[in-house]
Structure formats: C-alpha cells, structure tokens
Design a protein around this motif. Sequence first.
Motif, mmCIF file in Angstrom:
data_model
loop_
_atom_site.group_PDB
_atom_site.id
_atom_site.type_symbol
_atom_site.label_atom_id
_atom_site.label_comp_id
_atom_site.label_asym_id
_atom_site.label_seq_id
_atom_site.Cartn_x
_atom_site.Cartn_y
_atom_site.Cartn_z
ATOM 1 N N PRO A 78 -0.846 -0.356 16.185
ATOM 2 C CA PRO A 78 -0.560 0.890 16.897
ATOM 3 C C PRO A 78 -1.785 1.699 17.306
ATOM 4 N N PHE A 85 0.918 1.462 20.762
ATOM 5 C CA PHE A 85 1.672 2.405 19.937
ATOM 6 C C PHE A 85 3.108 2.534 20.447
ATOM 7 N N LYS A 86 3.238 2.654 21.762
ATOM 8 C CA LYS A 86 4.557 2.797 22.375
ATOM 9 C C LYS A 86 5.417 1.557 22.095
ATOM 10 N N LYS A 89 6.518 1.456 18.429
ATOM 11 C CA LYS A 89 7.524 2.490 18.178
ATOM 12 C C LYS A 89 8.877 2.087 18.761
ATOM 13 N N GLY A 110 3.499 -2.183 11.083
ATOM 14 C CA GLY A 110 2.353 -1.820 11.898
ATOM 15 C C GLY A 110 1.098 -2.078 11.091
ATOM 16 N N THR A 121 -1.452 6.609 12.333
ATOM 17 C CA THR A 121 -0.890 6.144 13.607
ATOM 18 C C THR A 121 0.145 5.047 13.370
ATOM 19 N N ALA A 125 4.282 5.143 14.188
ATOM 20 C CA ALA A 125 4.917 4.141 15.051
ATOM 21 C C ALA A 125 6.112 3.473 14.387
#
Length: 563
Positions: A78, A85-86, A89, A110, A121, A125
Amino acid sequence: MTTIPSMIPSPQQTKNSIDMRPIYIPNYIPNPYYVRIFDTTLRDGEQSPGAAMTSQEKLDIARQLAKLGVDVIEAGFPCSSQDEFKAVKMIAEEVGNDVDDNGYVPVIVGIARCNQKDIETAWEAVKHAMRPKISTFIATSPIHMEHKLGKSKEEVLQIACKMVKFARNLGCHDIQFVPEDATRSERDFLYQILGEVIKAGVTTVAIPDTVGITMPWEYGRLIADIKANTPGIENVVLSSHCHNDLGLAVANTLEGVRAGARQLEVTINGIGERAGNASLEEIVMALKCKRYDQFDGLYTGINTQHILKTSKMVEKYTGMYLQPHKALVGANAFVHESGIHQDGWLKHKATYEIILPESIGIKRSKGDGYVLGKLSGRAALRKRLEELGFQLKDDEINRVFFNFKALGDKKKRVTDEDLRTLVSNEVTHIEPIWKLGDLQVISGTLGLPSTTIRLINMNGSTHVACSIGQGSVDSALKAVNFIVKEPIKLVEYSVTTIKNGIDGIVTTYVVICRENSNYESTSTLSQENVHPTFSGTAAGTDVVVSSVEAYIAALNKMLGSKE
C-alpha cells in the motif's frame, strides 16, 4: 494466544472424513493436517518486470483467488503508490468481506517495511476487511544489514520488535513477521529475532529464501531447526516463502511443509521477482497427488477446478505468457505427440497422465490430448481419422500413413484439415495416367514467370516442357498442358491456407472441363447441354506444387473417363 490441544486427529481419520477448511485462528491451525495457502500474486508476483496491473485488474484477480479458495491474499504494497493503496483497499473492502455459504472469507494482507509510515498505510488499506493482516519485514542477513540497511543486529532487533508492537497498537491483531534473506542469516540471530517478535505479538513468521540460493534439504533443515530452537514458535504459524533463482522454489517449499511449515506462500504461474516464486498450482497438486505416501495426509482448501481459469486470467492481465511446457497449465501439459505415448494413452489415460486434466479445470473434447506430427504412430492416426468419421481398411491406413509421415517432416503439426486432404488424395486415388516428376519455377520482377516441368506417364516415359505465364501457377499449368496435349479449361481454382504460421499447409482445389465444353455453373441448361467437370485436390507447403498436383489429379480423372 490459543493453546494447541493434546487430542488431534490421525492422518487415517483425516483421510476417512470430509476435508474441511478449519476455522481461521491467526496464530494457530486447529487441524494439524491443514496447510494454509498464502497467495502473493498481487504483491510479489506483480514485482515481475512488466507485470504491473491496474487496480481493477488486481480486484478481478482477487475475486478469482477467492473462488480458487486461497486462505490468504497478499493484496499489495500500500505504501508504494496511491494507486496501489487504492487497489489494496478495494480488495479489502469487497473481497475481504465476501463470505461464502461455508463461512469462508480470505484474509487480506498488506505488506510493509518495518517503519511507522508503511505500517500505518498498510493498516489503513486493509483494516476494513473481515480478516485484515499486516506482513512486515526487515533484512536479517549480514550482507543486507551491512550494505543495505547500514544497521547492527541490535538495531534490527529493536526496530522489528518496536514495529510489531506499533502495529498491534493500531488495532491489528494478525501480524506476520518476515526476516528478509533468512536463509543467509546467522542461525542464532534468526532464532533470537523470531523469538522476540513472537513475544511482541506476531501470529505468523515467514522464512524466506529471498535469493533462491538454498537446496531443498538445507531449507527443510532450516525449518526444522527453527521449530526446535526458537522460543515460542509453537504459538505461531510457521510459513514458507521461496524464490526460484535456481529452479528450486517448489522443491524447497515442499521440503518446508514436510519439516513443519503450515503456511505456503506461492504465486499463480510461479511469477515473481527475478526468476519467480513457488507456483501455486504445482504446490497444490503435488500435495494432492502425494498426500498420503509423502505428506502424511496434509491437504489444502484449494478448489483445484479453478486453477486453469485463474492461471489464464493472471497470464492475460500481467502479460507474462507461459512457456508451452509449463507444468499443469502450459499448452503442452496434457498433450502427447510421441507415437509410443499416444498408443499407451489411447488405451488407458493413466499410462502417461498422473492427474485428470479436468481436475484443474481443463475441458477436453474429442481429439484433445494428443497432436499429430512426425513422431506420431498408426494408432493415433487411426484414432483421429475415426473421430473425423473415416473408417479405413488397413491397406488404406498404410497408404495414408506413408504420406502423413512425409507431411509431418515438413511441418510441426498435422491438422484435421490436413488429414481430410490426405484421405481424399490417397484413399480415393485412382491409377494415375500422369504423375509429377520435377518442377522448377522462376519468378520475380525481372520478366514473366517461367516453369520447367517433368511429367511421368503411366507407361514410364518422361516428358519435359517449359512455359511462361502471367504468374507462377499460370506458367506451371500451361507447361502441363503442353505435355498432355488435351484441350483443358480451368473452371475453378481456390487455395486455402491453414493458419499455423509460415510453415502452414496449403490445400488447392481445382475444377476443369474440356476446352470445347459449354460449362455453366447454373442449373438453367438442359441435361444434354451439360458437360462433365472434374475436380482435384492437393495439399503441401508449396502453393505452386500443390496447384500442379491438384491440376494433374483432376486431369487424370478427366482422362480416365474419356471413354
């Protein structure tokens, strides 16, 4: 942490019961014969040069991995980019909450370096998944600590423990620790750092052969030594992660599970950094094939009938195309060409296939499973001809087989259309009046094409003629006419190319009639005005030779019916 119970089922009890996926407990697997499959296609696999995927493609693959039944999906890194990251998630929110009828939902992971930003981060995510997990890593080998990190053992140990505690304080209670380059790390330090991160709260420890340097017996011994010398190791799940730099990732992983690893980190098609990772399909099917005689009853929760579909999706999205001989999912994995093999396979599939291709999702129809080429024998040829609807006598098979072998020497594979042409040419063959002896064609941009041809008459005499024409085929057919001295009209001419590359066979079809015939293709003429036409077909890798042979075949029919 959960304490391991004293009463566990035996391999025979497991064999006689329905293999169920045990309930997911982060640091403990209730059934000691169950092996978790940790898929890292979307993280380590994507690190293959050129294999980067879009967020939507990663989500599609994650959905398919869930259908495949992997226990853990490592969705990505992520902190590496906003898009990554998107993607992680999205996977956590959708796939990580899609519970099936049996209560299965994959763990979503992650990955993060041992620093606060990465871990924060990663948690942001994955935290919306039903079963979120963080996998954090730091190098522990002397070469990495000195040249990459510039840190001492003490500093690495302190960072690792601190970051595990940091992850737990964020609310993550399922944490994997990875001592990068573990197989080149000093054993005592490896035991020490694993023991300390276990005390700090990790639920899984992965042992990576990061550079793929270890031999199978070495890796198995390392896993066994870690189990014997690491404080608290019985309170976590031990995981295997092997790279394929020496082509041993699968062998090392299997030695790891034999030595006590109960989570195996793999990728679809074996893709990954440099030479790749252990292949999911190879690991899963090896465990399935040799479950009781080599692996003491170990099993996975993988739905193997989704293997091929998953493989093809990953191949398409990453652009990492498989070599034909790739185990299980390569184009040639369940295809036989050797005549000896084909004969045995046609009598009983298990003579040369150790698993049913249907078990990994391959749907095979008639004619699949073997290809015809120069190494094929009569048994395979007869079988395929029967599948195409030809019931030939032994002498007819022998005649077709002779020309089949000759064609096989000219091209890699003999297709069904090739076979139909061979049967048409040989089985329906009449005693020829003329045969092609030799043919030479000269063509190009300097003058008209010219042909020199030698024909052999049924009485054994030879005849030679030369001609020019508007093209190579035109000059060749005119040369034939000079020899046979018959008034011939070419009514129809067509060429079909079998699309198998530049060595593809061409099939030529011609229709002729006598020059003084009033040929019409319509049915408006009265019966007495319709004159007979004669067709000929030939096949070969040279269009001019094929055209001449088809023309001569039609000519022989015409001359044979002259009376």
